[in-house]
Design a protein around this motif. Structure first.
Motif, PDB file in Angstrom:
ATOM      1  N   GLN A  77      41.215  61.703  44.655  1.00 50.32           N
ATOM      2  CA  GLN A  77      42.532  61.802  45.275  1.00 50.32           C
ATOM      3  C   GLN A  77      43.625  61.365  44.306  1.00 50.32           C
ATOM      4  OE1 GLN A  77      43.122  63.070  48.264  1.00 50.32           O
ATOM      5  NE2 GLN A  77      45.335  62.798  48.066  1.00 50.32           N
ATOM      6  N   LYS A  78      43.346  60.288  43.577  1.00 46.04           N
ATOM      7  CA  LYS A  78      44.311  59.803  42.593  1.00 46.04           C
ATOM      8  C   LYS A  78      44.510  60.829  41.482  1.00 46.04           C
ATOM      9  CE  LYS A  78      45.228  55.840  39.604  1.00 46.04           C
ATOM     10  NZ  LYS A  78      44.701  54.532  39.114  1.00 46.04           N
ATOM     11  N   THR A  81      46.498  63.735  42.849  1.00 47.04           N
ATOM     12  CA  THR A  81      47.920  63.399  42.972  1.00 47.04           C
ATOM     13  C   THR A  81      48.615  63.478  41.620  1.00 47.04           C
ATOM     14  OG1 THR A  81      47.395  61.935  44.832  1.00 47.04           O
ATOM     15  CG2 THR A  81      49.544  61.657  43.780  1.00 47.04           C
ATOM     16  N   GLN A  82      47.950  62.955  40.588  1.00 44.44           N
ATOM     17  CA  GLN A  82      48.531  63.022  39.249  1.00 44.44           C
ATOM     18  C   GLN A  82      48.664  64.470  38.780  1.00 44.44           C
ATOM     19  OE1 GLN A  82      46.017  60.576  36.826  1.00 44.44           O
ATOM     20  NE2 GLN A  82      46.806  58.637  37.649  1.00 44.44           N
ATOM     21  N   MET A  84      48.886  67.151  40.690  1.00 43.79           N
ATOM     22  CA  MET A  84      49.919  67.807  41.491  1.00 43.79           C
ATOM     23  C   MET A  84      51.311  67.444  40.986  1.00 43.79           C
ATOM     24  SD  MET A  84      50.658  69.869  43.898  1.00 43.79           S
ATOM     25  CE  MET A  84      49.082  70.059  44.709  1.00 43.79           C
ATOM     26  N   GLY A  85      51.507  66.173  40.643  1.00 41.53           N
ATOM     27  CA  GLY A  85      52.798  65.769  40.092  1.00 41.53           C
ATOM     28  C   GLY A  85      53.100  66.476  38.782  1.00 41.53           C
TER      29      GLY A  85
END
Length: 284
Positions: A77-78, A81-82, A84-85
C-alpha cells in the motif's frame, strides 16, 4: 432328624459358596470391562490432547502468516501510494506541457493566419493582369545586303493595367446605384432596417476603402456610387435576402434609388469584387 439338619446346613453352605463365586466372577468381569473403558478413554484423551496441540501449532503458524501478509500489504500500500503520487506528478507535468504546446500552437496558427492575410493582401496589391493576344510571327534569315551595324534591336512595349478590387466577405453585400447622390444619402444613415417577411434585419452601410495603389499606377479606386453593407445576418437564403436588400434600397422612402448592380454573399464565403474599367475612372 439330626442328620437331616446337618445335610441341609451343608447344602446351604455349598449353595452360598457357589453364589459368592458367581458374584466374584461377575465383579471381575465388570472390573475388566471398566478397565478397558478407562484405557479407551485415556487413548481418546491422549488423541484429543495431541490434536489440540497440533491445532494450536497450526493456529500459531496461521497467525504468523497473517501478520506477515498484513505487513506485506502495508508495504504494498505504501509503495502503491508513492507510485500513484509519482504518476500524478508526471500527469500534471504532461498536462502543463500539453497546455503550453496548445498555446504555442495557437500562437503559431495566429501568426500563420496573419502571414497568410498579409500575403493575400500583397498578392492583390501587386497582382499584374497581362493579356497577350495570339499573334502569328514568322522569322526569316537576315538579308545579306544588311550589315550588323544597320540592324535594329528588338523592343517590346507592354501596358500595365490594374483593375480595382474589393474583397467581399460573408455577411456583406455590394450595391452600386445609378446616381452618386443616392449612395451619399445611404451612407449618412448609421443603420438601415430591412424588412424580411415577418422580421427586420439591421445592416450597416459603409464607404468602400481601397488598398494603396502600386507604384506604377496613376489611379485606382471604386466609384462613389458604390457602398458596402456590413453586419448582415443569414436569416434567409442568399438569393432571397439579396432581393430584400435590393427592394429596400430602391425605395425613395428609405433614401434609396435605382440600383445598377447588387451582390450579397452569405456567411462563411469570400468573394473578390472586380470593378470594370468605367468604374475605375475618376468621378469629380
Amino acid at each position: 432328624m439330626g442328620d437331616t439338619d446337618n445335610t441341609r446346613e451343608t447344602h446351604a453352605k455349598v449353595d452360598g459358596g457357589l453364589e459368592e463365586d458367581s458374584q466374584l466372577r461377575e465383579a471381575k468381569k465388570e472390573l475388566e470391562t471398566w478397565k478397558m473403558k478407562a484405557e479407551r478413554a485415556d487413548d481418546v484423551k491422549s488423541r484429543l490432547i495431541v490434536e489440540k496441540l497440533e491445532e494450536d501449532e497450526a493456529k500459531d503458524k496461521a497467525k504468523q502468516e497473517m501478520i506477515a501478509w498484513v505487513k506485506k500489504q502495508d508495504e504494498c500500500q505504501k509503495e502503491f501510494t508513492q507510485s500513484m503520487g509519482s504518476v500524478q506528478g508526471e500527469l500534471l507535468k504532461l498536462a502543463k506541457r500539453k497546455q503550453d504546446l496548445l498555446d504555442k500552437l495557437k500562437m503559431c496558427q495566429d501568426q500563420l493566419e496573419s502571414k497568410r492575410a498579409e500575403s493575400t493582401k500583397l498578392k492583390q496589391k501587386f497582382k499584374i493582369f497581362v493579356q497577350i493576344p495570339d499573334t502569328e510571327v514568322s522569322f526569316s534569315a537576315q538579308d545579306k545586303e544588311e550589315s550588323d551595324d544597320d540592324s535594329q534591336p528588338i523592343r517590346g512595349v507592354f501596358i500595365i493595367e490594374q483593375r480595382p478590387t474589393v474583397l467581399l466577405r460573408g455577411g456583406q453585400a455590394l450595391i452600386t446605384f445609378k446616381e452618386e447622390q443616392v449612395a451619399s444619402q445611404i451612407l449618412n444613415i448609421p443603420k438601415c432596417s430591412v424588412s424580411c417577411e415577418d422580421m427586420s434585419l439591421d445592416v450597416k452601410p459603409k464607404r468602400i476603402t481601397m488598398d494603396p495603389a502600386v507604384k506604377f499606377e496613376t489611379f485606382c479606386g471604386a466609384p462613389k456610387r458604390t457602398i458596402l453593407l456590413d453586419d448582415i445576418e443569414d436569416i434567409e437564403e442568399e438569393e432571397d435576402l439579396q432581393d430584400h436588400l435590393e427592394i429596400h434600397f430602391q425605395k425613395k422612402s428609405n433614401c434609396g434609388g435605382d440600383i445598377q448592380s447588387i451582390k450579397y454573399i452569405s456567411g462563411g464565403k469570400v468573394m473578390q469584387a472586380l470593378f470594370c474599367e468605367e468604374a475605375g475612372k475618376r468621378e469629380d
